[in-house]
Design a protein around this motif. Sequence first.
Motif, short mmCIF file in Angstrom:
data_model
loop_
_atom_site.label_atom_id
_atom_site.label_comp_id
_atom_site.label_asym_id
_atom_site.label_seq_id
_atom_site.Cartn_x
_atom_site.Cartn_y
_atom_site.Cartn_z
N GLU A 677 0.83 -1.21 0.00
CA GLU A 677 0.00 0.00 0.00
C GLU A 677 0.86 1.26 0.00
N LEU A 678 1.99 1.24 0.69
CA LEU A 678 2.84 2.42 0.72
C LEU A 678 3.45 2.68 -0.66
N LEU A 679 3.92 1.62 -1.32
CA LEU A 679 4.47 1.83 -2.66
C LEU A 679 3.38 2.31 -3.62
N SER A 680 2.16 1.80 -3.45
CA SER A 680 1.04 2.25 -4.29
C SER A 680 0.77 3.74 -4.07
N ALA A 681 0.87 4.20 -2.82
CA ALA A 681 0.68 5.63 -2.52
C ALA A 681 1.80 6.46 -3.14
N ILE A 682 3.04 5.96 -3.03
CA ILE A 682 4.18 6.69 -3.60
C ILE A 682 4.05 6.82 -5.11
N LEU A 683 3.52 5.79 -5.78
CA LEU A 683 3.37 5.80 -7.23
C LEU A 683 2.41 6.89 -7.71
N LYS A 684 1.50 7.32 -6.82
CA LYS A 684 0.55 8.36 -7.23
C LYS A 684 1.26 9.66 -7.57
N ALA A 685 2.43 9.87 -6.99
CA ALA A 685 3.20 11.06 -7.33
C ALA A 685 3.71 10.97 -8.76
N LYS A 686 3.80 9.74 -9.28
CA LYS A 686 4.32 9.54 -10.63
C LYS A 686 3.21 9.36 -11.66
N THR A 687 2.09 8.76 -11.23
CA THR A 687 1.03 8.42 -12.19
C THR A 687 -0.19 9.33 -12.10
N GLU A 688 -0.34 10.05 -10.98
CA GLU A 688 -1.51 10.91 -10.85
C GLU A 688 -1.07 12.36 -10.66
N ASN A 689 -0.98 12.78 -9.39
CA ASN A 689 -0.63 14.16 -9.13
C ASN A 689 -0.20 14.30 -7.69
N LEU A 690 0.34 15.45 -7.39
CA LEU A 690 0.88 15.72 -6.07
C LEU A 690 -0.18 15.60 -4.99
N PHE A 691 -1.41 16.01 -5.30
CA PHE A 691 -2.44 16.09 -4.27
C PHE A 691 -3.06 14.73 -3.97
N SER A 692 -3.22 13.91 -4.97
CA SER A 692 -3.70 12.55 -4.70
C SER A 692 -2.60 11.75 -3.99
N TYR A 693 -1.33 12.05 -4.31
CA TYR A 693 -0.20 11.45 -3.60
C TYR A 693 -0.23 11.81 -2.12
N GLU A 694 -0.47 13.10 -1.86
CA GLU A 694 -0.54 13.56 -0.47
C GLU A 694 -1.70 12.91 0.27
N GLU A 695 -2.85 12.83 -0.41
CA GLU A 695 -4.03 12.23 0.21
C GLU A 695 -3.80 10.75 0.51
N ALA A 696 -3.11 10.07 -0.40
CA ALA A 696 -2.83 8.64 -0.20
C ALA A 696 -1.90 8.43 1.00
N LEU A 697 -0.91 9.30 1.16
CA LEU A 697 -0.02 9.19 2.31
C LEU A 697 -0.77 9.42 3.62
N LYS A 698 -1.66 10.42 3.62
CA LYS A 698 -2.46 10.69 4.82
C LYS A 698 -3.34 9.49 5.17
N THR A 699 -3.92 8.89 4.16
CA THR A 699 -4.76 7.71 4.38
C THR A 699 -3.94 6.57 4.97
N PHE A 700 -2.72 6.40 4.47
CA PHE A 700 -1.84 5.33 4.97
C PHE A 700 -1.50 5.56 6.44
#
Length: 856
Positions: A677-700
């Motif tokens: 799950e952490l790697l999946s959250a980190i990938l959002k910075a590469k495949t989506e955007n900074l804000f979804s990446y931030e939201e994913a980290l907060k969720t984790f």
Amino acid sequence: MRFRFLHIARFFGLLAITSLFIGCNSKGYQNMNARYNGYFYADQYLNEVNQQIEDSYQYNYDQVLKIYPDIDSSIIKSNKAKLDDAFKKASQVIEWYGTSDWTDDNYLIIGKIRHLRAEFQFAIETLQYINQTSEDDPTRHASLIALMQTYMDAGDKDKAKEVSNYLETEELNDENMANYKVMLAYYYQREQDYEAMATNLKEVAEVITKKDTKSRINFILGQIEQEKGQNTEAYKYYKASLEGTPPYDLTFHAKLNMQQVSQVNGTAEIERVRKFYAQLLKDGKNKEYQGKIYYEMGEFEKKQTHYDLAIGNYLQAVAVEEPSPRQQSLSYLRIGQLYFDIYEKFELSSNYYDSAVSIMPSDIDGYPIHVKRKEVLNNFVTQLKTIQVNDSLLSLAELPAISLDAFLDNYLNQQEKEAKAREKEERQNAVSTGSVISPSSGGGFTSTTSSSDWYYYNDAAVELGTIEFQRRWGNRKLEDNWRRSSKEASSTTETSTEVGITDDATEKPEEAAPADEGRAAKKKELLATIPTTPDAKDQLHLEIQEAYFKLGAVYRFGLEKDTKAATSYKTLVQKYPDTGYKLEALYALYTLYLETDANQAEGYKQQIIDAFPESLIAKTLINPNYLAEKEARNKALQKVYASAYEAYENGEYVKSDQILRGALQSFEDVDFLPTVELLSAILKAKTENLFSYEEALKTFVSKYPEGRLTNYAKDLLIAVNPIKETIVRSDDFEYSEDLKQLHLLAIVYNSEVTKTTDLKAAIENFNKNSFSHLKLSVGQLEFDESKKLGIVFINSFEDKKTVEAYHRAFKKALTNFTIEVDSNFNNFAISRDNFQMLFQTKELEAYLRFHNTFYQ
């Protein structure tokens, strides 16, 4: 003639001188001088030191005696001059009479002196040299026997065994064979192989010439046979140890042990043994052994199952004048063992184990076991008193203020009365020949209850008082004037008066002591211990819960009392149904009843499954193979993760994201999931955007509040803020025209009109039916909270052309979506960088104009 006579005289004189010179260098002359001028005195000095070691050593008769006494370094130091002289004489013999037959014997003395001085390496080299060079087999064998002991004292038992194996192949004379067998027994004693030790000693017990050594060996054989339960054989060896004139301490203990192994049948035999001990006590020579005699009396009574009498004798053993700490500790230990094993009075047992271990030498048999039991009992008492004290405090907290004040006054009155009674008892003890025993100090028994303790019913103190009373005064009838040794007959004309007995609750309270500052301070101190706030009361309840749980564990694993353990666990869950220890307590009850009561065990199993379905315990109870299956899932997920991480390392972010999304949908209840799950959250910075990446980290971080991965996720979150600040916020910003990036399709909508769940469901269904080959994912963020706008985005598209094709199909499919929309509903393609700019600036109209210009 005169000249001729003078010539002959000179000739014979020269011949005499020549003969004397030749004689002085003869072997016989050298042997005589080597033996009597050097070796004799060196050997005598060495024997004197060894005898002093023997005489000063305090053998421990409570354990199997050591074959050889320990070498006392202080004795070696005090005999330095004597040993130096012996060493010098032996060395001079070797130097002056090197060709004599006594050279190797003097080397043997040097080796033994080096051993005594703990110069083990030098001693080993010397003794090995004798074995290599001596042509005299008896001396060579004697050096090897000494070498065995040196190796053992140096801590190299393997080398000692090698020497022993070699000696087994040699033909030894009678003296060396006897010494070798004793040394081999010493080896097995150090290995605690008493059977082999006895076998070797029995072979030479009859041929040992030194009387004291022979007596000690027979005594040791008696101890070993007694330990094995062979009382008849033990008696025979103890009796043999008395032959000759052995040291008095050995004689004394042999006679004691002979009583232990004698057959005692019937009252007459019991009385005979008691008289034997009484006679020993009367004998003035045994004053220093009185503690031992009382101890043996206790052992005898225990053997007859007269446990109260045994305890009384053990108490006498610790009360003698200047008791031996070793003997005293054993007596305390025996009392503690009786209260533990026979009476099951664990608080009393704890008191005596404390006293025993505090003075117990560490070489006593079973020392680690005794220390462990003492710790277990201390733990038991701690938990029990926590429950009792806290229950008392909570009860007092419920009393009305007036009742509580009266209670404290009565309590302080009682404390003062007990203090006066103790002072009186101490004064009596000071002039009395008998002494009252405290298990913790060995002195006068005193109350250990402080003014701040609320544990009033001290069974241990009551029990100790009863025993001590019986010890000092016997089993007296409860009546007036019981203390008098002889009482006058009561007059028949005297009027008997009944003593009125009233219930404590109705008894008229004594007048309170005068209220002084000291009393007021004590009352204040007592009041401070009573909880008055909900938090204070909750804390005491939590301590009680913990104590019940720990008490159950002590009963089960420390005291091995499963029934009482079950009672503790049951009391815990009954008194505190919501306790944090409920799962562990229920599981303990399940395992306790598993072998003895299947129905109860099944009931507790079902309670666990019903109350804690997500716990590991419940899952294991439902499926015994749960852990094995979970481990198999872990290994499978780790392989998938390895593939995704390799793609991530190679910059194939979309591929890595697709692999992980498939894994997260396929696996559940796997310990390795947080890493995925952490790697999946980190990938959002590469495949989506900074804000979804931030939201994913907060969720984790919210899902996993603690741990190494969580700390890393928090560090990543901290690093997001500086990046966000670099995004342009001013009115003159421009969207990026670099469209050779990953793209998303974004939908902005009014969250009060269009339901997010309905929109996402419609998109996912569309993707599954028309674009499953792209393995797209759907994300969602709050876009503009003030305007109630949300944003859903579909990702990721590798280029502008692909997202445009998807967008055209999506717009056609929108007409079939069963969702509510309004004028705020917009959908558009957007690059990763521009998505971040849009999300930060909220300039939707500006981007829509940009989109119409650059996208078809």
